[in-house]
Enzyme design. Structure first.
Site, short mmCIF file in Angstrom:
data_model
loop_
_atom_site.label_atom_id
_atom_site.label_comp_id
_atom_site.label_asym_id
_atom_site.label_seq_id
_atom_site.Cartn_x
_atom_site.Cartn_y
_atom_site.Cartn_z
CG ASP A 116 4.33 -21.05 1.63
OD1 ASP A 116 5.07 -20.43 3.10
OD2 ASP A 116 5.50 -22.06 1.59
CG ASP A 120 -6.22 -7.70 -0.50
OD1 ASP A 120 -7.79 -7.92 -0.73
OD2 ASP A 120 -5.51 -7.33 -1.85
CE LYS A 154 7.21 -17.26 1.28
NZ LYS A 154 7.45 -18.54 1.40
CE1 TYR A 178 -4.34 -1.80 -0.51
CE2 TYR A 178 -4.53 -0.74 1.51
CZ TYR A 178 -4.90 -1.60 0.57
OH TYR A 178 -6.16 -1.84 1.07
#
Length: 413
Positions: A277, A301, A211, A139
């Site tokens: 993941d 998101d 991540k 963003y």
């Protein structure tokens, strides 16, 4: 002597595309809910605020400064989906609103209602709240087109000052570059908001999704800073996986398990973390493992939409953007403006209606919030659904947007 009627002035943004359809369905539901829940002792006075295509037509600006000022003044507002204008130079209007109001907590609860379609064997296992950091990550990313002067300057800087990093670039021509910021301050305040929600709703687990195995100094830092908040600011109420791992090394496996079991038996919130993941895989295979998730913008998101897809789609998923420090809340439909079905009376208004319930929660109008959710659930359970849900639900009764609204109001009454 009659009790004084409490009136809440609530700004609203109709939105673009299907915004008009779903707002016309949502407004009477919220009004009837308040009337029924409080027997006329509380009312809503709506105040339209311009943004999007309607604002541009009337003022020449897609997001007038006056609209921002009204939202800041009244603190609570609700909005439909906004379409970002096509062409260069325009940022997302939704992003612009969140930045202007510093609405750093994007909160998306996802749960299954009986009667909703789902690919899961036990869809009731899906009952999760995603806290998505709303001001950083992509963003606030700084991007340069591949053929721009800014792009070349950044490449030149890397080549001169960080030659080892520059050598990692497989291609240095026609390559897009993006700078992704993750800060300690933004991370810690979203974690604090997520922990406060977890405590207030008497939940028992919060999962940090990141991540960090690849992006060690952005996503990895997010993980570490989030753990710091849990351990240092909420230490008496939380027990973290990081603490457990340290105990394993210092005191051995058996003792570490004993301390963890005692903490959780005593009511401590368990704070763990998952690589993104792995979190996606677990969301599908073992959704019951999640209660509250706190994560970066892009992960949030993806994850919130993935959970929504397990219980009927984003048309049934509520959304709130909140600045807990200033007490500002903007409640919105989670989906886009769907221009292709606008003005056809077939769109699903559930996301905006449930966002209205979140708005009532935020206002302290708990009885109204519960009534909205209960009436919506009863409508779906009775088989009355809009076209998007009917296509996935054999035996259901397809109804228009406006008739869906009327069915909900019948259950409210």
């Amino acid at each position: 002597m009659q009790n004084k009627i409490e009136t809440a002035i609530i700004p609203f943004i109709i939105g673009d595309g299907i915004g008009n359809d779903i707002w016309k369905a949502t407004q009477p539901v919220l009004e009837q809910t308040v009337q029924t829940a409080y027997a006329g002792q509380r009312t809503i006075e709506w105040m339209e605020v311009l943004a999007g295509e309607k604002a541009y037509r009337e003022t020449g600006s897609y997001l007038p400064q006056k609209s921002i000022e009204v939202l800041k003044q009244h603190k609570v507002a609700i909005k439909g989906p906004l379409t970002t204008p096509v062409g260069g130079g325009y940022t997302s209007l939704n992003v612009a609103l969140r930045k202007e109001l510093d609405l750093y907590s994007c909160i998306r609860p996802v749960q299954w209602f009986p009667g909703l379609p789902s690919p899961l064997k036990n869809p009731a296992d899906v009952n999760v709240v995603v806290f998505r950091e709303n001001t950083e990550d992509l963003y606030a990313g700084i991007e340069f087109p591949s053929d721009s002067a800014g792009n070349q300057q950044l490449l030149d800087f890397l080549k001169k000052n960080q030659p080892q990093e520059y050598e990692r670039l497989r291609y240095t021509e026609q390559v897009g570059l993006d700078i992704k910021p993750i800060s300690k301050n933004a991370t810690q305040r979203i974690m604090k908001a997520a922990l406060q929600w977890t405590i207030a709703h008497q939940l028992h687990k919060i999962t940090i999704v990141h991540k960090g195995n690849i992006m060690k100094y952005t996503e990895g830092a997010f993980r570490n800073w989030a753990y710091d908040v849990a351990e240092q600011e909420f230490g008496k109420l939380c027990f973290s996986k990081r603490t457990w791992q340290i105990l394993m090394k210092e005191q051995g496996k058996e003792k570490a398990h004993e301390i963890k079991a005692q903490a959780l038996a005593g009511g401590s919130i368990y704070v763990d973390d998952l690589i993104a993941d792995n979190a996606f895989a677990k969301a599908i295979a073992h959704p019951a493992d999640f209660e509250v998730i706190v994560t970066t913008n892009l992960n949030g998101d993806y994850l919130s939409d993935a959970f929504a897809a397990l219980v009927g789609g984003i048309g049934i998923s509520a959304g709130a953007n909140i600045n807990q420090e200033k007490g500002w809340g903007l409640f919105e439909a989670n989906h886009g403006s769907a221009e292709d079905i606008a003005n056809q009376d077939i769109a699903n208004p559930s996301s905006l209606i449930l966002s209205g319930a979140m708005m009532f929660d935020f206002m302290g109008w708990d009885k109204a919030a519960r009534l909205v959710r209960h009436a919506l659930e009863q409508t779906i359970q009775a088989g009355f659904v809009t076209a998007d849900l009917h296509a996935q639900s054999p035996g259901s009764h397809p109804v228009s947007t406006s008739d869906f609204s009327k069915k909900i109001i019948e259950f409210i009454q």
